[in-house]
Each structure stands twice: as C-alpha cells, then as structure tokens.
Write an enzyme that holds these catalytic residues in place. Structure first.
Site: not given
Length: 326
Positions: A58, A128
């Site tokens: 990322e 998450h």
C-alpha cells in the site's frame, strides 16, 4: 428512473470519467478482478496502462500515485479494506496532503482515494472494521461519505475532477443499497449537505450508512409519538456545509449526531464543536451524540452490537432532547 446499487453507481462513475478523460487511471490490489463489482470491466475497456493491478504494498502504490499526479495524470487509488490505509499513512498524510504547500502551490495533486467496505459488515473484528475518516479529515483531506447510490456516482465524478486529493468513503453497509441514478454524467458538489427528511422538532445529523437508519427511526417516532425529526446528511465531511447544518439547527433547536466513529475525537465531536461555537444561542437542549464506544470492535456478534451506534440508542437520544424543557 432506473435503479442501481451503490457499487454499480461507482462502476458507472469510473467508466464515464475514464472515457471522458484519458489522464484518469485506477490502481490497487485485484482491480482487474473486480472482486465486488465496482471495477468490473474496466480493464477490458481501458487496458493495461490505465487499470493497474498492484503488488500488495500500500505504501508503494500510494506513493506511485502521488508521482503520477505530479506528472500530469489523475489517479484513483483503491484500498480494498479501510485498515490498509494505515501502512500508507506516511505517503498519505506526510506527502500527498502536504505536497502542494511544500511546493509553494506549483503543482496540483488530483488523486482520488477510494476506501472500500469502510466500517463493519458484522464479525470482522478489530482490524477490518474501522471507519478511518476522522484521521483523514484531521490531516486536511477532502473527504466524501455518500449515503445513496445517486450520491455515490455524483460525488465520485466530482472527486476525480478535483485538483486536490479526495478520499471517497464507501461504507460497507451502503454498498448493497439501491437508488435512482441518472444515466448521464453528473456531479454532486463537495461541501453541500442535504436534508433527507424535513422536520421541526429535532435535527439528526447522520453520516454515511446511518442515514437510512435515521430515516427509519424518524418515521417511526412521527407515527408513534408525533415527533417531527429532520434528518440532515453532510455528504461531504471536509469541506463541511456549516451553513446548511446551522439552518436546520436554528429551526429545530435540538440536535442528535449519529456517527459510526469513536466518541472521543470522532467526527461527531467536530460537529458538536461547530454547533457549540456557532449555534449555542439556538439550542433548546444539550447536544446528544450516538457513536461507537472507544474500543476496537470485538469479533463476538453480541459484543460488537453492544459497542456500535444503534437505532434504539438513536431513538432514546431523540426522545431525550425532544422532551427537554417541555
């Protein structure tokens, strides 16, 4: 008018802007696979150079997008889950958010960051289930958080056309929502909220996927107790439509903020501060916040439900401020 799901509206926004402007590209993990549908068919339509499947890095592909924007492209960076932005925070917060200032205004950074499945879908545990938009507002990013399919398309197109970095929050619970979406290309302006339901007794400020829940509670309370609830959707978290909010609050005099981020330093805290500074004399009752608890989300479904904002909590908060001083 035809009905589209939130994800389909995003896909149409991508397609129309990419067809309109050859400088627009999209990159991220499994972009070509289109695991949820929002990027389905883009690679077939626009090819290798404009639809890039990236390595699982990322920080790397976020930095790549900054360079691409400085070189004249208009990249869209997609994060498949919200917590993945944390490993790219140096590239986001210390580079992209500050680059125009550091370069003395000599360069634009037209980058759109799409954060998919923001928030919880149920049972995804602490790593998450975040809604990270308060961090990004704090860093100075323009942040949009649509609650409808119509706004998903219009805000996405406007975000891509902006000359600054914009974060697009795709709330997990909003993705399956359906709504009327025009076929033609259109935009929804940044910094303009909307009254989703007019009312006179209480203003509920609801963010993202909580807007439909707020509307349902408002209808129920009107039918059962005659409480007239105005539901106000900011749509853009930064820039924020302060004037639109103040217009609603000066009419009702009572406010409940319904937001799926932590209570301490969450987005509801910022809205409360705005009201305290600019609408204090209009308030009949104290401001109420219905938010997450200040802990990571547990995996256990019962524990998870206990720390998330709920319609029941919202109803109790509305009744509390409605009955205040009566």
């Amino acid at each position: 008018m035809r009905q589209l799901r939130f994800l389909q509206a995003m896909n149409e926004a991508y397609r129309q802007v990419m067809a309109e402007d050859k400088s627009v590209m999209i990159l991220g993990e499994d972009i070509r696979g289109g695991i949820r549908g929002e990027t389905k068919g883009l690679h077939a339509a626009f090819g290798d150079d404009r639809v890039l499947d990236t390595p699982i890095s990322e920080a790397g592909f976020t930095g790549f997008a900054t360079g691409a924007a400085l070189a004249g492209l208009r990249p869209i960076v997609q994060f498949q889950v919200p917590s993945l932005i944390y490993v790219a925070f140096d590239q986001l917060v210390n580079q992209a958010a500050k680059m125009r200032l550091m370069l003395g205004g000599q360069a634009d950074l037209p980058i759109t960051y799409t954060i998919m499945v923001s928030g919880t879908r149920g049972g995804n545990a602490g790593q998450h289930s975040d809604n990270p938009y308060p961090y990004l507002v704090h860093a100075g990013f323009k942040v949009v958080c649509p609650s409808t399919a119509y706004d998903a398309k219009g805000l996405m197109i406007q975000a891509i056309r902006e000359q600054d970095p914009v974060v697009f929050i795709a709330s997990a619970m909003s993705l399956p929502q359906k709504g009327e979406v025009p076929e033609e290309i259109y935009t929804v302006p940044l910094g303009k909220g909307q009254v989703r339901r007019p009312g006179t007794d209480v203003t509920v400020v609801a963010v993202g996927h909580l807007v439909p829940e707020a509307l349902a509670v408002a209808e129920s309370l009107f039918e059962q107790r005659g409480v007239s609830v105005e539901v106000w959707d900011p749509r853009t978290l930064l820039p924020f439509d302060r004037d639109g909010l103040l217009e609603s609050v000066r009419k009702t005099g009572r406010v409940v903020i319904y937001d799926d981020t932590n209570r301490s330093c969450g987005y509801a805290s910022e809205i409360s501060a705005v009201l305290g500074e600019h609408a204090f004399s209009s308030l009949i009752a104290p401001i109420k916040r219905v938010t997450r608890a200040d802990i990571p989300l547990p995996y256990n479904p019962e524990l998870e439900a206990a720390v998330l904002p709920s319609p029941k909590q919202l109803e109790q908060a509305i009744c509390s401020v409605w009955s205040y001083s009566k």
